[in-house]
Enzyme design. Structure first.
Site, PDB file in Angstrom:
ATOM      1  CB  VAL A 104      -0.865   0.020   1.396  1.00 11.15           C
ATOM      2  CG1 VAL A 104      -1.809   1.289   1.306  1.00 11.15           C
ATOM      3  CG2 VAL A 104      -1.729  -1.138   1.126  1.00 11.15           C
ATOM      4  CB  CYS A 105       0.903   4.374   0.007  1.00  8.45           C
ATOM      5  SG  CYS A 105       1.343   6.130  -0.233  1.00  8.45           S
ATOM      6  CD  GLN A 106       7.521   4.866   2.388  1.00  6.31           C
ATOM      7  OE1 GLN A 106       6.883   4.932   3.585  1.00  6.31           O
ATOM      8  NE2 GLN A 106       8.783   5.518   2.743  1.00  6.31           N
TER       9      GLN A 106
ATOM     10  N   GLY B 150       3.704  -0.339  -1.048  1.00  4.39           N
ATOM     11  CA  GLY B 150       3.673  -0.693  -2.294  1.00  4.39           C
ATOM     12  C   GLY B 150       5.078  -0.598  -3.225  1.00  4.39           C
TER      13      GLY B 150
ATOM     14  CG  MET C  35      -4.588  -0.112  -2.817  1.00 13.48           C
ATOM     15  SD  MET C  35      -5.196  -1.154  -1.349  1.00 13.48           S
ATOM     16  CE  MET C  35      -6.723  -0.298  -1.209  1.00 13.48           C
TER      17      MET C  35
END
Lengths: 301, 351
Positions: B143-145, B147, B167
């Site tokens: 998720v985000c960083q 990811g 994501m």
């Protein structure tokens, strides 16, 4: 108007009371209350500014005998002029996010000029220490210069957003309420902000601001090292070195654990292979020693 | 414009509304986050690995999934409250959900680098789960960083991963609409980290709020008046505020590397990225990849995420576009309906 202002003070008190009991602590503490109070204070101020402006407008032409709706059918330019104090107040009360919290960890004693600060005055004993303090104050001044540039940038966004809305109101016969005007201002301000941040100067502005902040912190670290020594406390550099050693030891342990695990796995493989090889041997032995009981075989071995 | 008579009345009413709002907030109970039952299954330094317990026993064999969250902000955004919980949705979709909580770095963690996070912590969590479940490969949702970390990890340890879901994950940090990258472009990150040690969470919050300063620091609080009579919505608002302000400091070395290598030099795209001593090549990701991004994401613009398609070596690459923003993708009611189920279906089809 006075009533509005006073009520806002009362609400601020209520919020402060709640703030003390707010069940969000430590890292969970939000800036919500500050934002709410700022909003509250701002709107009280808007009300004052706007109403005094409207009073002036009445004296200039909108007589008491005029119906309110007639007064409100002023031209777009007048409408924009009327809104000006509102935006002026907005500029004062809705600054862009502040960097102040970043320095929250710095004791007040070190954020005042040395000459007016008894703590620092007592602390300065050598030319070297004076030099460190001068360096800190110089960088602090630089940082505030950069902060002013950033605030000027924000101010430009505010001014342009007002100008753009003024033009919009001039060309529009729509009658917007305060809330519509507020939302329009937000949209316009964000639009202008987005345009301005595309400029390379914005990158430089933010970069310089953060870099200046880092230099202040660096100078502050040098001063705090000296203070720590004076008070016979471990300085940050010493703690950093300890952390480095600790980290190094942790890494070595981790590598050794991995190595030991790998060796254990190898041993397990060897044992499994050996057991597999031994199995047929046992069977052969069993055949050879057929008729001998297990107990006897154990005794023999 | 409102009439001169109407204006004081409106402002008076507004002021009263604001007071009622403050009183209403004073009457709120302590807001809780999370709610999905979970067990701590692994700990290392500040890291805690959670395994979430499914409420519905409808699935006999659950597909294991490790969620790697970002270092910035706290992972409970994935399980904010019972009716806004991506994790709950993933459990309902038949997944066996694990999630890494990185904790709050302290000064003793200043030297933790990306090598420690990716080749150390993530790898240890993957090993632990595989060992516990007696499986050889695991599915990862970054998720985000987190990811971006997951991409690096899968490229470095392809044999340990079966499927990868990213994501709102930045891949190309230099797309023209990436304001965050522009803001840190001229920051002397070495001086910053050397001076601060760990980088204060407040500084990051300031950067995030500065992406849309008028909406995020002003309009949001004025809009609060619209929901003040609704206790549930007010609690949701406070819960979200709590999450936004709950911004951990960043371990200095990891921050230095992330800003330098990713934001400033864009090495995932330009090449030359190394995590520890290991070169990262996204072409080594030949696994099935599902890339979920938000069309109105102001933090990670869609273009920054969609760049992944041309970078991975996978023949099975899918994209899922969510109509909403960076936060809405976790907590909006539309997201609850769409995202976890889509991830569940995608993983089920490949497991």
């Amino acid at each position: 108007m006075r009533q509005i202002f006073l009520s806002s003070v009362g609400a601020a008190g209520a919020a402060r009371n709640y703030g003390e009991n707010i069940p969000l602590t430590g890292q969970e503490q939000p800036d919500l209350w500050q934002a709410l109070l700022r909003t509250q204070q701002a709107y009280a101020e808007f009300a004052q500014a706007w109403i005094s402006e409207l009073s002036g407008s009445k004296q200039a032409g909108h007589t008491a005998g005029q119906a309110p709706d007639e007064a409100s059918t002023a031209s777009g330019i007048e409408a924009a002029d009327t809104a000006k104090p509102w935006f002026d107040a907005a500029q004062r009360f809705f600054p862009l996010p502040q960097l102040g919290n970043t320095f929250a960890a710095i004791p007040d004693a070190l954020t005042n000029p040395a000459d007016s600060n008894p703590f620092l005055s007592a602390f300065i004993q050598s030319p070297r220490q004076r030099c460190l303090l001068d360096g800190w104050q110089r960088e602090n001044a630089n940082y505030h210069q950069e902060l002013k540039k950033y605030q000027a940038f924000c101010s430009e966004v505010f001014q342009e957003s007002f100008q753009r809305i003024s033009k919009h109101l001039e060309n529009s016969q729509e009658r917007a309420g305060e809330r519509d005007l507020f939302d329009l201002w937000i949209d316009t301000a964000e639009e202008i902000y987005a345009e301005k941040t595309q400029d390379d100067n914005f990158e430089t502005l933010i970069g310089n601001l953060i870099n200046a902040m880092a230099r202040v912190r660096h100078q502050y670290n040098l001063v705090s090292e000296e203070v720590s020594v004076v008070f016979n406390l471990p300085a940050r550099s010493e703690i950093d070195k300890m952390n480095e050693k600790l980290m190094s030891v942790q890494n070595r342990i981790s590598k050794l654990e991995t190595h030991v695990e790998s060796l254990n796995n190898q041993i397990e493989v060897v044992e499994t292979e050996t057991a597999a090889k031994k199995l047929p041997v046992k069977k052969i032995r069993k055949k050879r020693t057929s008729g001998t009981s297990i107990k006897k075989r154990i005794k023999t071995s | 414009m409102p009439s001169s008579m109407q204006l004081p009345a409106n402002l008076m009413e507004y002021n009263q509304q604001l007071q009622r709002c403050i009183e209403a907030m004073g009457g709120l109970d302590k807001v809780e986050t999370g709610g999905t039952p979970r067990d701590t299954v692994y700990r290392e330094n500040k890291l805690v690995l959670y395994r979430y317990r499914a409420q519905k026993k409808s699935h006999t064999k659950r597909i294991p999934l490790l969620i790697v969250y970002a270092l910035v902000n706290r992972p409970y955004m994935m399980d904010l409250q019972p009716d806004r919980s991506t994790i709950r949705g993933l459990l309902d979709a038949g997944l066996d959900v694990f999630m890494i909580d990185w904790g709050y770095p302290e000064s003793s963690d200043r030297l933790l680098g990306l090598d420690d996070y990716i080749n150390g912590y993530i790898d240890h969590c993957v090993d632990h789960i595989c060992e516990t479940l007696k499986i050889k490969k695991l599915n990862v949702l970054g998720v985000c960083q987190g990811g971006t970390f997951s991409l690096c990890y899968v490229a470095l340890q392809p044999a340990k991963i079966s499927n990868l879901v990213t994501m709102v994950t930045p891949v190309d940090f230099h797309t023209p609409d990436n304001l965050l990258a522009r803001m840190v472009k001229r920051v002397d990150v070495d001086s910053l980290v050397d001076a601060f040690g760990n980088v204060p969470g407040e500084l990051l919050n300031w950067l995030f709020l500065s992406l849309k300063p008028f909406r995020l620091t002003t309009q949001k609080y004025v809009n609060l008046l619209d929901i003040m009579d609704n206790k549930q919505k007010l609690e949701n608002f406070v819960r979200m505020e709590k999450w936004i302000a709950d911004s951990p400091d960043q371990a200095g070395e990891a921050f230095r590397q992330f800003i330098g290598d990713f934001f400033q030099e864009n090495k995932l795209i330009t090449g030359g990225l190394k995590i520890g001593d290991h070169a990262v090549d996204l072409k080594k990701i030949k696994h099935p990849v599902l890339n979920v991004f938000a069309s109105e994401d102001h933090l990670v613009p869609p273009a920054a995420s969609k760049a992944l398609k041309s970078q991975v070596g996978s023949d099975d690459y899918s994209e899922l576009e969510f109509r909403g923003g960076h936060i809405g993708i976790y907590v909006s009611s539309r997201a609850q309906d769409q995202i976890p189920a889509a991830i569940g279906d995608w993983l089920t089809a490949r497991s």
